[in-house]
Design an enzyme around this catalytic site. Sequence first.
Site, PDB file in Angstrom:
ATOM      1  N   HIS A   1       0.858  -1.188   0.000  1.00 28.40           N
ATOM      2  CA  HIS A   1       0.000   0.000   0.000  1.00 28.40           C
ATOM      3  C   HIS A   1       0.897   1.241   0.000  1.00 28.40           C
ATOM      4  CE1 HIS A   1       0.451  -0.595   4.495  1.00 28.40           C
ATOM      5  NE2 HIS A   1       0.807   0.674   4.373  1.00 28.40           N
TER       6      HIS A   1
HETATM    7  P1  TYD Z   1      -2.451  -3.146   7.662  1.00 31.82           P
HETATM    8  O1  TYD Z   1      -2.431  -1.727   7.210  1.00 31.82           O
HETATM    9  O2  TYD Z   1      -3.206  -4.117   6.807  1.00 31.82           O
HETATM   10  O3  TYD Z   1      -0.981  -3.667   7.855  1.00 31.82           O
HETATM   11  P2  TYD Z   1       0.243  -3.546   6.819  1.00 31.82           P
HETATM   12  O4  TYD Z   1       0.885  -2.224   7.136  1.00 31.82           O
HETATM   13  O5  TYD Z   1       1.180  -4.659   7.043  1.00 31.82           O
HETATM   14  O6  TYD Z   1      -0.380  -3.552   5.442  1.00 31.82           O
HETATM   15  O7  TYD Z   1      -3.057  -3.163   9.118  1.00 31.82           O
HETATM   16  C1  TYD Z   1      -3.554  -4.359   9.712  1.00 31.82           C
HETATM   17  C2  TYD Z   1      -4.743  -4.023  10.600  1.00 31.82           C
HETATM   18  O8  TYD Z   1      -4.345  -3.167  11.674  1.00 31.82           O
HETATM   19  C3  TYD Z   1      -5.857  -3.320   9.865  1.00 31.82           C
HETATM   20  O9  TYD Z   1      -7.081  -3.915  10.258  1.00 31.82           O
HETATM   21  C4  TYD Z   1      -5.822  -1.890  10.382  1.00 31.82           C
HETATM   22  C5  TYD Z   1      -5.174  -2.026  11.744  1.00 31.82           C
HETATM   23  N1  TYD Z   1      -4.359  -0.861  12.126  1.00 31.82           N
HETATM   24  C6  TYD Z   1      -4.850   0.035  13.061  1.00 31.82           C
HETATM   25  O10 TYD Z   1      -5.974  -0.114  13.569  1.00 31.82           O
HETATM   26  N2  TYD Z   1      -4.062   1.084  13.420  1.00 31.82           N
HETATM   27  C7  TYD Z   1      -2.839   1.271  12.886  1.00 31.82           C
HETATM   28  O11 TYD Z   1      -2.153   2.249  13.266  1.00 31.82           O
HETATM   29  C8  TYD Z   1      -2.348   0.351  11.895  1.00 31.82           C
HETATM   30  C9  TYD Z   1      -0.998   0.538  11.252  1.00 31.82           C
HETATM   31  C10 TYD Z   1      -3.145  -0.705  11.544  1.00 31.82           C
END
Ligand code: TYD
Length: 137
Positions: free
Chosen positions: A54
């Site tokens: 992303h």
């Molecule tokens: P995600 O963005 O999918 O992780 P990555 O950075 O590896 O792609 O985040 C995983 C889950 O965590 C998603 O359901 C959103 C949640 N999340 C929060 O609630 N707060 C945060 O600060 C972050 C980074 C993720």
Amino acid sequence: MQHTTVNDCKIIDIRKYTDNRGYLSVIEGGIDIPFEIKRIYYLYMVPEAARGAHAHKELQQLMIATSGSVHVTLDDGTEKKTFVLDKPWKGLLVAPGMWRDLDNFAGGTVCMVLASEKYEAEDYIRDYDEFLAYKNS
Ligand code: TYD
């Protein structure tokens, strides 16, 4: 929108204090990094699968493998650059508008991320074509 490039991203040496008791590293928002820290999160117990895939429109981040190692590939829509985070005093400053992929997590890796903003789902771009359109807008 964000005409940032991978050359706006870099590895920084995090301040460390060493004596016979070991190492201590410190990061102060606005002093050691160019933003105030509003949020910290960390990835751990990551299986084989990669993470990331992303981009953020506005968010600035500093990524650190506080333990273990991970490869972070940043992509500005034109150029890609892979950084290896393998020391607790190596931090990767990630500019806004970078597609990122994290892989090659060594077992036991903890990847800590210092972020310039609170969590905002609207700041994410999770579709690569949408990202390219955003970079070229
Ligand atoms: P995600 O963005 O999918 O992780 P990555 O950075 O590896 O792609 O985040 C995983 C889950 O965590 C998603 O359901 C959103 C949640 N999340 C929060 O609630 N707060 C945060 O600060 C972050 C980074 C993720």
